[in-house]
Enzyme design. Structure first.
Site, mmCIF file in Angstrom:
data_model
loop_
_atom_site.group_PDB
_atom_site.id
_atom_site.type_symbol
_atom_site.label_atom_id
_atom_site.label_comp_id
_atom_site.label_asym_id
_atom_site.label_seq_id
_atom_site.Cartn_x
_atom_site.Cartn_y
_atom_site.Cartn_z
ATOM 1 N N ARG A 1 -18.990 -3.759 -5.153
ATOM 2 C CA ARG A 1 -20.582 -3.124 -4.496
ATOM 3 C C ARG A 1 -21.141 -4.052 -4.673
ATOM 4 O O ARG A 1 -21.531 -5.140 -3.834
ATOM 5 C CB ARG A 1 -20.013 -1.959 -6.000
ATOM 6 C CG ARG A 1 -21.473 -1.755 -5.780
ATOM 7 C CD ARG A 1 -23.290 -2.305 -6.157
ATOM 8 N NE ARG A 1 -23.085 -3.123 -7.600
ATOM 9 C CZ ARG A 1 -24.219 -3.270 -7.782
ATOM 10 N NH1 ARG A 1 -25.539 -3.453 -7.278
ATOM 11 N NH2 ARG A 1 -24.405 -3.854 -8.812
ATOM 12 N N ASP A 2 -21.602 -5.551 -5.524
ATOM 13 C CA ASP A 2 -23.002 -6.113 -5.717
ATOM 14 C C ASP A 2 -22.195 -7.333 -4.399
ATOM 15 O O ASP A 2 -23.081 -7.417 -4.100
ATOM 16 C CB ASP A 2 -22.677 -7.109 -7.041
ATOM 17 C CG ASP A 2 -23.742 -7.247 -7.572
ATOM 18 O OD1 ASP A 2 -24.258 -7.320 -6.678
ATOM 19 O OD2 ASP A 2 -23.830 -7.625 -8.568
ATOM 20 N N HIS B 1 -23.481 -9.989 -17.333
ATOM 21 C CA HIS B 1 -23.450 -9.575 -15.953
ATOM 22 C C HIS B 1 -23.580 -10.820 -15.504
ATOM 23 O O HIS B 1 -24.963 -10.827 -15.548
ATOM 24 C CB HIS B 1 -23.725 -8.876 -15.482
ATOM 25 C CG HIS B 1 -23.860 -8.374 -13.763
ATOM 26 N ND1 HIS B 1 -23.251 -7.267 -12.912
ATOM 27 C CD2 HIS B 1 -24.937 -8.977 -12.896
ATOM 28 C CE1 HIS B 1 -23.714 -7.589 -12.070
ATOM 29 N NE2 HIS B 1 -23.885 -8.881 -11.683
ATOM 30 N N HIS C 1 -24.551 -14.290 -12.547
ATOM 31 C CA HIS C 1 -24.449 -14.573 -11.000
ATOM 32 C C HIS C 1 -24.123 -16.103 -10.980
ATOM 33 O O HIS C 1 -24.921 -17.048 -12.056
ATOM 34 C CB HIS C 1 -25.674 -14.861 -10.541
ATOM 35 C CG HIS C 1 -25.705 -12.444 -9.720
ATOM 36 N ND1 HIS C 1 -25.093 -13.119 -8.222
ATOM 37 C CD2 HIS C 1 -25.907 -11.759 -10.642
ATOM 38 C CE1 HIS C 1 -24.956 -11.256 -8.563
ATOM 39 N NE2 HIS C 1 -25.173 -10.239 -9.527
ATOM 40 N N CYS D 1 -28.238 -9.296 -5.064
ATOM 41 C CA CYS D 1 -29.033 -8.764 -4.665
ATOM 42 C C CYS D 1 -29.857 -8.494 -4.017
ATOM 43 O O CYS D 1 -30.709 -10.201 -3.506
ATOM 44 C CB CYS D 1 -29.872 -8.205 -6.711
ATOM 45 S SG CYS D 1 -31.498 -7.316 -6.213
ATOM 46 N N ASN E 1 -22.229 -13.546 -7.618
ATOM 47 C CA ASN E 1 -21.393 -13.208 -8.869
ATOM 48 C C ASN E 1 -20.857 -14.723 -9.813
ATOM 49 O O ASN E 1 -20.033 -15.093 -9.004
ATOM 50 C CB ASN E 1 -21.193 -12.062 -9.742
ATOM 51 C CG ASN E 1 -21.860 -10.485 -8.874
ATOM 52 O OD1 ASN E 1 -21.533 -10.372 -8.000
ATOM 53 N ND2 ASN E 1 -22.245 -10.158 -9.573
HETATM 54 N N1 COA Z 1 -27.103 8.568 -1.406
HETATM 55 C C1 COA Z 1 -28.301 9.592 0.792
HETATM 56 N N2 COA Z 1 -29.454 8.955 0.414
HETATM 57 C C2 COA Z 1 -29.606 8.699 -0.465
HETATM 58 C C3 COA Z 1 -29.985 8.929 -1.364
HETATM 59 C C4 COA Z 1 -28.503 8.672 -1.473
HETATM 60 N N3 COA Z 1 -28.776 8.186 -3.576
HETATM 61 N N4 COA Z 1 -31.314 8.411 -1.493
HETATM 62 C C5 COA Z 1 -31.846 8.292 -1.145
HETATM 63 N N5 COA Z 1 -31.353 8.934 0.248
HETATM 64 C C6 COA Z 1 -32.005 8.637 1.994
HETATM 65 C C7 COA Z 1 -33.062 10.224 1.727
HETATM 66 O O1 COA Z 1 -32.350 11.395 2.138
HETATM 67 C C8 COA Z 1 -33.838 10.299 2.507
HETATM 68 O O2 COA Z 1 -33.134 10.296 3.945
HETATM 69 P P1 COA Z 1 -33.406 10.186 5.397
HETATM 70 O O3 COA Z 1 -34.941 9.426 5.116
HETATM 71 O O4 COA Z 1 -32.776 10.291 5.906
HETATM 72 O O5 COA Z 1 -34.814 11.500 4.866
HETATM 73 C C9 COA Z 1 -34.068 8.576 2.384
HETATM 74 O O6 COA Z 1 -32.443 7.750 1.359
HETATM 75 C C10 COA Z 1 -35.323 8.075 1.729
HETATM 76 O O7 COA Z 1 -34.788 8.721 0.504
HETATM 77 P P2 COA Z 1 -36.069 8.756 -0.985
HETATM 78 O O8 COA Z 1 -35.603 9.408 -1.093
HETATM 79 O O9 COA Z 1 -37.720 8.468 -0.016
HETATM 80 O O10 COA Z 1 -36.184 7.226 -1.230
HETATM 81 P P3 COA Z 1 -36.661 5.578 -0.930
HETATM 82 O O11 COA Z 1 -36.837 5.471 -0.065
HETATM 83 O O12 COA Z 1 -37.400 6.035 -2.357
HETATM 84 O O13 COA Z 1 -35.322 5.096 -1.854
HETATM 85 C C11 COA Z 1 -33.453 4.542 -3.051
HETATM 86 C C12 COA Z 1 -34.778 4.254 -3.154
HETATM 87 C C13 COA Z 1 -33.761 3.409 -4.307
HETATM 88 C C14 COA Z 1 -32.870 6.214 -3.382
HETATM 89 C C15 COA Z 1 -32.864 3.947 -2.233
HETATM 90 O O14 COA Z 1 -34.126 2.630 -1.143
HETATM 91 C C16 COA Z 1 -31.778 2.607 -1.834
HETATM 92 O O15 COA Z 1 -30.380 3.746 -2.412
HETATM 93 N N6 COA Z 1 -31.893 1.793 -2.244
HETATM 94 C C17 COA Z 1 -30.103 0.705 -3.025
HETATM 95 C C18 COA Z 1 -30.489 -0.019 -3.956
HETATM 96 C C19 COA Z 1 -29.631 -0.446 -4.073
HETATM 97 O O16 COA Z 1 -28.514 -0.481 -4.087
HETATM 98 N N7 COA Z 1 -30.569 -1.962 -4.228
HETATM 99 C C20 COA Z 1 -29.553 -3.125 -5.043
HETATM 100 C C21 COA Z 1 -28.988 -3.124 -6.146
HETATM 101 S S1 COA Z 1 -29.949 -3.501 -7.424
HETATM 102 ZN ZN ZN Z 2 -25.550 -8.327 -10.425
#
Ligand code: COA
Ligand code: ZN
Length: 326
Positions: free
Chosen positions: A20-21, A213, A215, A246, A255
């Site tokens: 994942r990370d 956790h 890094h 990240c 990590n």
């Molecule tokens: N699974 C699948 N699709 C998802 C989802 C999920 N958990 N959460 C949001 N989406 C999709 C929505 O359906 C939407 O799709 P569309 O553009 O086709 O309609 C799009 O993502 C945006 O959704 P929205 O609710 O507006 O969320 P957002 O743009 O504010 O996104 C997050 C917020 C955090 C959910 C998204 O940016 C994300 O998943 N980021 C990854 C964060 C991450 O893993 N960071 C690293 C770890 S620290």
């Molecule tokens: Zn981390």
């Protein structure tokens, strides 16, 4: 005083986060069947918990767009906990559907990092976490909450222990999270600080599952693990090959490396339950999957007692030396 040099058979739980990370920041899309095989290899090697994938937006993290298939098709070894990162209700529903054992929810101890990473204030994140936790708890899936930047924020600087502990208090008492992970998202933690925060957490919530956790951004990863153990922690996240970071943390690096930590802890007399040879074999697959070497020093240098053959001219050298007499 310092017990850390003598493990005395104490059990330390190794939790793999590489799939994942690690994979979330790789440019190459690792084929789904290879991800499944990698998770299976990590299970076989004896990791206590594996953060298999993340149920995030596939647009945000395309590398993990196959989360459902991976979580559904891995072999489940009894006793191993298959966890997954979940950012929102949508992610929780997907993860529960694919039979996650645990949902790992994330927010940051730093307001700035939380806004930059999750586009919400911490208060908004906490409200969202509460909602997601309620869904998980109703489905009898356990909840862990990861607190990013617990040891410092790359934009704000130091995060006071009291701030991190106040969020932990709310995770434990208001949400009823089974576990909390204190994350050193960008490698700002140092051993004295780790010991202090770990001890404070352990004193206040002896029943909670605490994970650390780290890094290795500034080379303090193993030192921080040892300081954590000395202060009472027994669960550590680590990634195969030391990959990861990240995507929103400037200058972030991998990590702490699973095989490096297991190698060191086993030498010191801790019991990790991990078969190091299997772990190293799994790590050696990574460059072929992600298209570049990993930071793993154990893959580069071998284990401490993986010996090397003597040089080809060794016998001649010995004879010449002996012929010279004393
Ligand atoms: N699974 C699948 N699709 C998802 C989802 C999920 N958990 N959460 C949001 N989406 C999709 C929505 O359906 C939407 O799709 P569309 O553009 O086709 O309609 C799009 O993502 C945006 O959704 P929205 O609710 O507006 O969320 P957002 O743009 O504010 O996104 C997050 C917020 C955090 C959910 C998204 O940016 C994300 O998943 N980021 C990854 C964060 C991450 O893993 N960071 C690293 C770890 S620290
Ligand atoms: Zn981390």
């Amino acid at each position: 005083m310092i017990q850390v040099w003598n493990g005395a058979d104490r059990r330390i739980y190794m939790q793999e986060v590489g799939t994942r990370d690690g994979l979330q920041v790789e440019e190459a899309f690792v084929p789904t069947h290879d991800k499944i095989a990698l998770v299976d290899a990590l299970s076989e090697a004896g990791m206590a918990k594996i953060e298999v994938t993340a149920f995030v937006s596939p647009k945000a993290i395309p590398a993990l767009r196959d989360a459902e298939t991976v979580l559904r098709e891995i072999k489940r070894i009894p006793g191993v906990i298959y966890s997954t990162l979940v950012p929102n209700v949508r992610g929780a529903e997907r993860a529960i559907d694919a039979h996650a054992d645990e949902l790992n929810l994330v927010m940051s101890a730093s307001e700035t990092h939380n806004l930059a990473n999750l586009r919400m204030t911490r208060a908004q994140s906490f409200a969202a976490l509460s909602e997601v936790s309620a869904i998980a708890q109703a489905a009898k899936v356990s909840v862990n909450i990861s607190l990013s930047c617990s040891f410092g924020c790359p934009m704000e600087g130091d995060v006071p222990d009291a701030v991190a502990l106040d969020w932990c208090e709310r995770f434990v008492t208001e949400i009823g999270a089974r576990g909390v992970t204190l994350c050193d998202t960008t490698g700002m933690a140092y051993p004295g600080q780790v010991a202090k925060l770990t001890r404070a957490f352990r004193e206040r919530w002896p029943e909670s599952e605490l994970t650390l956790h780290f890094h290795n951004t500034r080379g303090m990863g193993l030192a921080n693990v040892l300081a954590g153990i000395d202060a009472g922690a027994d669960r550590f996240d680590a990634s195969l090959g030391g990959i990861g970071g990240c995507p929103y943390a400037p200058g972030a690096s991998g990590n702490v490396c699973s095989e490096e930590i297991v190698h060191a802890l086993e030498l010191m007399g801790y019991r990790t339950g991990v078969d190091l040879a299997l772990l190293i074999a799994a790590s050696k697959r990574l460059p072929g999957l992600i298209g570049h070497d990993t930071p793993s020093q154990i893959v580069k240098a071998g284990r401490r007692l993986d010996l090397h053959p003597v040089p080809a001219d060794f016998e001649a050298t010995r004879e010449r030396a002996l012929a010279r007499g004393r």
